[in-house]
Motif scaffolding. Structure first.
Motif, PDB file in Angstrom:
ATOM      1  N   ILE A   1       0.863  -1.187   0.000  1.00 12.90           N
ATOM      2  CA  ILE A   1       0.000   0.000   0.000  1.00 12.90           C
ATOM      3  C   ILE A   1       0.895   1.232   0.000  1.00 12.90           C
ATOM      4  O   ILE A   1       1.798   1.347   0.838  1.00 12.90           O
TER       5      ILE A   1
ATOM      6  N   ASP B   1      -1.840   6.119   0.280  1.00 13.76           N
ATOM      7  CA  ASP B   1      -3.022   5.306   0.583  1.00 13.76           C
ATOM      8  C   ASP B   1      -3.042   4.823   2.033  1.00 13.76           C
ATOM      9  O   ASP B   1      -4.114   4.650   2.606  1.00 13.76           O
TER      10      ASP B   1
ATOM     11  N   ARG C   1     -11.139   3.177  -1.474  1.00 11.77           N
ATOM     12  CA  ARG C   1     -10.479   2.044  -2.113  1.00 11.77           C
ATOM     13  C   ARG C   1      -9.183   2.546  -2.729  1.00 11.77           C
ATOM     14  O   ARG C   1      -9.139   3.647  -3.274  1.00 11.77           O
ATOM     15  N   GLY C   2      -8.154   1.737  -2.642  1.00 12.64           N
ATOM     16  CA  GLY C   2      -6.842   2.152  -3.136  1.00 12.64           C
ATOM     17  C   GLY C   2      -6.854   2.421  -4.632  1.00 12.64           C
ATOM     18  O   GLY C   2      -7.848   2.168  -5.309  1.00 12.64           O
TER      19      GLY C   2
ATOM     20  N   VAL D   1      -6.701   4.301   3.773  1.00  7.67           N
ATOM     21  CA  VAL D   1      -7.442   3.045   3.573  1.00  7.67           C
ATOM     22  C   VAL D   1      -8.394   2.689   4.718  1.00  7.67           C
ATOM     23  O   VAL D   1      -9.306   1.881   4.522  1.00  7.67           O
TER      24      VAL D   1
END
Ligand code: ADP
Length: 251
Positions: A186, A190, A200-201, A194
């Motif tokens: 990630i 993000d 949503r990434g 998250v």
């Protein structure tokens, strides 16, 4: 607290302190109202998309289904997919609102057998191998049902966002409680987002093909907080993400 039972300030410093506290309270109420407005607007937006898809394809079948029966299975597949997406979203929303009202009972618990059971049950449902690294006993004061949910959600994500051949590592030791995978990881941008509801990434990465609602980690965060724990995301080495948790040993 009833207003007439509030202490009556006598000194100027007390007045100033009370007024600062009052302003802080007002600010947090406004902030909460703004968050709620934002949330309702997000939910409406997120539900509108699948509904539009469903209605559009029902209309297609009504208009062209008789003349062109070959288009029906495809349209039905879209309706099926979008209604499933809505169902998942509503279930997650219910979980989220349930969790926000939940007051939980926390008991001294050995996390090792608890997590081992979740891992054993979940292993059957995913392609990746889950490796459990555990001490003999790791005692924390937690609510076991919610801890199960936390690990299940993290395993679910690890399964979704890493290659089928990748190994998922669950650590339950006195040094570290974590779930790691060898997926794309990630990004730092993000990582900060998250845990937000519906986030949503980046759609260019893992998410372009992976289905989800962006609610899973919001629920995880809430459940961890209910257990008076914390959760953070680290980069796994050489690749992937590592969700690191702490739970209170006592109190
Ligand atoms: P969802 O999976 O439904 O999108 P989540 O709230 O569970 O929602 O996760 C939010 C986002 O965090 C995901 O969209 C994804 O971009 C990212 N994410 C979560 N877990 C992982 C993971 N194990 N590896 C990579 N990205 C992840």
């Amino acid at each position: 607290q009833a207003v007439d039972s509030l202490p009556v300030p006598t000194k100027p410093t007390e007045v100033r302190e009370l007024s600062i506290e009052f302003n802080q309270l007002l600010h947090s109420i406004n902030q909460q109202a703004e968050n709620d407005r934002q949330f309702v607007s997000n939910v409406s937006h997120e539900l509108k998309t699948p509904i539009a898809g469903i209605r559009g394809h029902v209309e297609l079948i009504q208009r062209h289904g008789k003349r062109d029966p070959k288009m029906v299975p495809d349209a039905l597949a879209v309706i099926d997919r979008e209604s499933l997406r809505m169902q998942r979203m509503i279930e997650s929303l219910l979980n989220l609102s349930h969790a926000s009202q939940l007051t939980i009972d926390r008991q001294p618990t050995d996390l090792v057998p608890l997590v081992a059971k979740v891992v054993g049950d979940y292993q059957r449902q995913i392609a990746q191998d889950i490796m459990l690294v555990a001490d003999d006993s790791v005692r924390r004061r937690v609510n076991s049902a919610t801890v199960e949910q936390i690990f299940l959600a993290l395993l679910n994500n690890a399964g979704k966002y890493s290659p089928p051949t990748g190994i998922i590592t669950v650590r339950v030791t006195n040094k570290e409680i974590s779930v790691s995978d060898v997926g794309p990881g990630i990004s730092n941008g993000d990582k900060a987002r998250v845990f937000e509801r519906f986030y949503r990434g980046s759609q260019t990465g893992a998410n372009s093909t992976v289905k989800g609602t962006g609610l899973g980690l919001a629920i995880v965060k809430q459940l961890v907080a209910l257990n008076r724990g914390d959760i953070q995301i680290l980069d796994n080495q050489p690749t992937g993400s590592r969700f690191l948790m702490h739970f209170p040993t006592d109190s």
